[in-house]
Scaffold this active site. Structure first.
Site, PDB file in Angstrom:
ATOM      1  N   ASP A 193      -1.789  -4.819  -0.209  1.00 25.35           N
ATOM      2  CA  ASP A 193      -2.237  -3.997  -0.055  1.00 25.35           C
ATOM      3  C   ASP A 193      -3.884  -3.887  -0.280  1.00 25.35           C
ATOM      4  OD1 ASP A 193      -0.412  -0.867   1.267  1.00 25.35           O
ATOM      5  OD2 ASP A 193      -3.095  -0.635   0.188  1.00 25.35           O
ATOM      6  N   TYR A 212      -9.619   3.015   3.135  1.00 29.47           N
ATOM      7  CA  TYR A 212     -10.746   3.693   4.134  1.00 29.47           C
ATOM      8  C   TYR A 212     -12.270   3.694   3.339  1.00 29.47           C
ATOM      9  CZ  TYR A 212      -7.685   4.393   8.208  1.00 29.47           C
ATOM     10  OH  TYR A 212      -6.762   5.113   9.314  1.00 29.47           O
ATOM     11  N   ASP A 239      -3.513  -1.941   6.353  1.00 32.97           N
ATOM     12  CA  ASP A 239      -4.351  -2.348   5.009  1.00 32.97           C
ATOM     13  C   ASP A 239      -2.500  -3.421   4.840  1.00 32.97           C
ATOM     14  OD1 ASP A 239      -2.669  -0.280   4.254  1.00 32.97           O
ATOM     15  OD2 ASP A 239      -4.170   0.125   2.254  1.00 32.97           O
ATOM     16  N   GLU A 240      -2.185  -3.445   5.172  1.00 26.44           N
ATOM     17  CA  GLU A 240      -1.125  -4.435   3.914  1.00 26.44           C
ATOM     18  C   GLU A 240      -0.744  -5.479   4.984  1.00 26.44           C
ATOM     19  OE1 GLU A 240       1.910  -2.094   3.304  1.00 26.44           O
ATOM     20  OE2 GLU A 240       0.947   0.032   3.190  1.00 26.44           O
ATOM     21  N   ARG A 298      -9.449  10.427  -7.246  1.00 27.11           N
ATOM     22  CA  ARG A 298      -8.177  10.804  -7.090  1.00 27.11           C
ATOM     23  C   ARG A 298      -7.843  11.289  -8.650  1.00 27.11           C
ATOM     24  NH1 ARG A 298      -4.800   5.943  -3.910  1.00 27.11           N
ATOM     25  NH2 ARG A 298      -6.299   5.735  -2.211  1.00 27.11           N
TER      26      ARG A 298
HETATM   27  N1  DCP Z   1      -4.206   6.531   6.481  1.00 29.67           N
HETATM   28  C1  DCP Z   1      -4.148   7.659   7.063  1.00 29.67           C
HETATM   29  N2  DCP Z   1      -3.152   9.120   7.377  1.00 29.67           N
HETATM   30  C2  DCP Z   1      -2.322   8.632   6.502  1.00 29.67           C
HETATM   31  C3  DCP Z   1      -2.225   7.550   5.314  1.00 29.67           C
HETATM   32  C4  DCP Z   1      -3.039   6.551   5.287  1.00 29.67           C
HETATM   33  O1  DCP Z   1      -5.126   7.648   8.331  1.00 29.67           O
HETATM   34  N3  DCP Z   1      -1.331   9.656   6.347  1.00 29.67           N
HETATM   35  C5  DCP Z   1      -5.542   5.584   6.759  1.00 29.67           C
HETATM   36  C6  DCP Z   1      -5.937   5.785   4.698  1.00 29.67           C
HETATM   37  C7  DCP Z   1      -5.799   5.022   4.263  1.00 29.67           C
HETATM   38  C8  DCP Z   1      -5.007   3.814   5.394  1.00 29.67           C
HETATM   39  O2  DCP Z   1      -4.652   4.248   6.375  1.00 29.67           O
HETATM   40  O3  DCP Z   1      -7.381   4.206   4.199  1.00 29.67           O
HETATM   41  C9  DCP Z   1      -4.479   2.972   4.434  1.00 29.67           C
HETATM   42  O4  DCP Z   1      -2.974   3.843   3.497  1.00 29.67           O
HETATM   43  P1  DCP Z   1      -2.229   2.974   2.761  1.00 29.67           P
HETATM   44  O5  DCP Z   1      -1.132   4.268   1.815  1.00 29.67           O
HETATM   45  O6  DCP Z   1      -2.421   1.855   2.416  1.00 29.67           O
HETATM   46  O7  DCP Z   1      -3.603   4.568   1.503  1.00 29.67           O
HETATM   47  P2  DCP Z   1      -4.997   3.737   0.929  1.00 29.67           P
HETATM   48  O8  DCP Z   1      -5.217   2.444   1.580  1.00 29.67           O
HETATM   49  O9  DCP Z   1      -6.155   4.849   1.360  1.00 29.67           O
HETATM   50  O10 DCP Z   1      -4.744   4.004  -0.553  1.00 29.67           O
HETATM   51  P3  DCP Z   1      -4.094   3.352  -1.592  1.00 29.67           P
HETATM   52  O11 DCP Z   1      -4.843   2.706  -2.750  1.00 29.67           O
HETATM   53  O12 DCP Z   1      -2.862   4.199  -2.410  1.00 29.67           O
HETATM   54  O13 DCP Z   1      -3.174   2.201  -0.709  1.00 29.67           O
HETATM   55 MG    MG Z   2      -3.827   0.918   0.949  1.00 25.41          MG
HETATM   56 MG    MG Z   3      -1.130   1.019   2.591  1.00 21.37          MG
END
Ligand code: DCP
Ligand code: MG
Ligand code: MG
Length: 606
Positions: free
Chosen positions: A28, A33, A120-121, A65
């Site tokens: 992941d 973004y 992203d996974e 964060r």
């Molecule tokens: N995303 C979105 N709406 C959401 C959740 C996520 O648009 N409700 C988008 C933004 C994130 C991307 O999807 O960057 C990937 O989601 P993740 O849950 O993997 O979150 P992140 O990659 O941002 O953070 P982490 O470091 O916790 O994985």
């Molecule tokens: Mg992520």
């Molecule tokens: Mg993710």
């Protein structure tokens, strides 16, 4: 005693027919973004950064964060906890999709099945690679790279600890490569199944990886405070479980199977129980092109038809850009609405889809375009679907509209064209998405984001449906057997072939492509990406057994066998005459006597 030290018995590892034999990695990207923006603009690297969509911060970098900015926070709240938060608009997903595609490509370099999950996974099944590496490994030197969830008190007799140690090294290499080539940091989870690999992945974020041994699976699951953490448990299942006072995963572990069977089907009850214990045997399915391409727009409320039309029109414009990038021709469109239910103070989704004529799209120099008239036709279909979902004689309140192209035709050929025979990969990509997206059943693991309750109806009554020309029986059989997974196309009758719109140049490209496929089919590991051709090995074998023993080596035997008998005879007699055969091989386009001869499709690759 620390909970983590309570291991489940592993004395029967070998007996449960290699339950632990797999090695799965889940990767992941950290603050996805935000990282894409930081790589694009290094000035954003060391400042607290939030990615804004409408009035929400959809994600933030780890700097932000630290101030308490969390995912999906309102912009106003985020600015309260972090006044110097730098906000970047993230409504255009193009660069995120591109980044996602690049990560996927890097991971394919290991030639193992890679299943993309969201943007992203990725899951990677490294089982066979681990087996290979194990042959040359010095077992005494093996260590877990990154973090280990819990130290085991004893080795598992099936050898899974060594396998997962090697998998952790592969995960480390993968993460390093993604960072070196693309600049993105990632987290990884390493386990013997997808469920545990995904759930353990975020334990030490960011930029770290965690391995869990099978014996600690049940224990780790018991630390999850909500049953919703399990990927295939959606809102409906969760509601049903909560009604039985089953809230945490450990509640589910302890719930008697008989109680679960009262509220779910027997299969589902057993599955829920296994999941709660960290057991999962769903395979990593190699990802290809997406089964649908869609966009959604959510808002407070829309109650006027003309506003809905404007929303759909804007979505359609953006969707057409995505479809052009994808390159496939859509043959079905789906409209989704989220309706506010004033009485129940809740909302629910409804979808309806309709086939669309491929002739709405035109291929010009390989680029997919839609004329103004074509766009009007699409809008007419979309609004017709909308009026089937909403009774306009009554007030309505929508909080979301969505538009998706859900089935695709890879390429178009004439119904009696020779290309039809040579291009037996032409197909409708998918007939999925017809089922309810809710969680009435969890027979297969659904790792996609939990979807709220929704329903989809296929509208087959639409006037735009183009009659489906018959395909030759033989080609249908091959298309079914070699190109398409069982769940993708239920029956050959679902295949649709459009009108001939390829010019001669495109036709040549097509024939080259077809001939290239021969090599790909015969050496599946040369191309790690599983595409429509990679399931071909079985059918190739069958066909090689008899159909074309006399064919020259450069001929795709499967293509040959799909030709009508008279064409096969024509070719065979040419090959029996070496002079004419050789002439055609060396210079197919100079064959003046038969400019459109079938022989030109059998030129060897240069
Ligand atoms: N995303 C979105 N709406 C959401 C959740 C996520 O648009 N409700 C988008 C933004 C994130 C991307 O999807 O960057 C990937 O989601 P993740 O849950 O993997 O979150 P992140 O990659 O941002 O953070 P982490 O470091 O916790 O994985
Ligand atoms: Mg992520
Ligand atoms: Mg993710």
């Amino acid at each position: 005693m620390d909970d983590r030290n309570m291991e489940s018995s592993c004395s029967t590892c070998n007996e449960i027919d290699g339950e632990h034999f797999k090695s799965i990695i889940h990767i992941d990207l950290d603050c996805f973004y935000a990282q894409v923006e930081m790589v694009r603009n290094p000035e954003l690297r060391d400042v607290p950064l939030g990615i804004q969509q409408k009035n929400i911060v959809v994600t933030s970098n780890y700097e932000a964060r630290n101030y308490g900015v969390s995912k999906c926070m309102l912009v106003t709240d985020a600015l309260k906890v972090c006044p110097n938060l730098k906000l970047v608009n993230g409504e255009d997903l193009h660069s995120y999709r591109t980044a996602s595609g690049k990560v996927f490509l890097v991971l394919q370099g290991w030639r193992c099945p890679v299943e993309k999950l969201g943007m992203d996974e990725n899951f990677i099944d490294v089982t066979s690679l681990v087996e290979e590496k194990l042959k040359n490994a010095n077992l005494n030197d093996l260590i877990v790279m990154g973090q280990l969830y819990s130290e085991p008190s004893a080795e598992c007799p099936c050898g899974c600890h060594n396998r997962l140690k090697i998998a952790s090294q592969i995960a480390n290499e993968m993460r390093k490569k993604i960072y070196d080539e693309l600049g993105y940091t990632t987290c990884a989870g390493i386990a013997h199944n997808k469920l545990l690999a995904k759930l353990i992945c975020p334990l030490h974020k960011p930029n770290n990886q965690t391995t869990i041994f099978p014996q600690h699976g049940a224990n780790y699951m018991s630390t999850l405070t909500s049953v919703r953490s399990i990927p295939s448990i959606g809102s409906k299942t969760m509601e049903a479980l909560i009604s039985q006072k089953i809230i945490s995963v450990s509640d589910l572990q302890e719930a008697p199977l008989e109680i679960l069977k009262k509220h779910f089907s027997s299969d589902m009850a057993v599955r829920l129980k296994s999941l709660s214990l960290g057991e999962d045997n769903t395979p990593v399915k190699q990802s290809g092109k997406p089964q649908s391409i869609g966009l959604e727009d959510s808002f407070k409320t829309v109650s006027v038809k003309s506003e809905v039309e404007d929303k759909f029109s804007a979505l359609l414009q953006r969707l057409l850009v995505l479809v052009r990038e994808d390159g496939r021709i859509p043959v079905s469109v789906r409209v989704t609405l989220r309706k506010k239910d004033a009485k129940r103070l809740s909302s629910h989704r409804e979808s309806r889809q309709s086939q669309i004529s491929p002739s709405i799209f035109t291929l010009s120099s390989g680029v997919l375009t839609v004329t103004e008239a074509g766009q009007q036709k699409l809008m007419a279909i979309i609004m017709r679907l909308f009026t089937k979902l909403v009774d306009l004689s009554k007030p309505f309140h929508l909080t979301l509209v969505g538009l998706a192209f859900t089935k695709f035709q890879e390429r178009m050929t004439g119904r009696s064209s020779i290309v039809n025979y040579l291009m037996n990969d032409i197909s409708v990509q998918s007939v999925l998405n017809l089922q309810n997206d809710g969680d009435a059943s969890i027979t297969s693991m659904d790792y996609s984001a939990a979807s709220p309750s929704s329903s989809t109806t296929t509208d087959l009554s639409d006037a735009e449906i183009e009659p489906s020309p018959k395909k030759p029986k033989k080609v249908n059989w091959i298309a079914k057997k070699r190109c398409l997974a069982k769940e993708e196309v239920a029956s050959p009758s679902k295949l649709k072939v459009g009108e001939l719109r390829l010019n001669s140049k495109e036709l040549e490209k097509v024939s080259e492509l077809r001939l290239n496929s021969r090599d790909r089919s015969l050496t599946p590991r040369a191309s790690p990406a599983k595409d429509n051709f990679s399931d071909a090995s079985d059918s190739m074998k069958d066909l090689e057994d008899g159909a074309c023993n006399d064919c020259p080596s450069y001929v795709d035997k499967e293509v040959f066998s799909a030709l009508p008998d008279d064409m096969q005879q024509e070719l065979k007699s040419m090959w029996k005459n070496p002079t004419s055969s050789e002439k055609t091989r060396s210079s197919p386009r100079k064959n003046k006597s038969k400019p459109n001869s079938i022989m030109k499709y059998f030129v060897p690759q240069k």
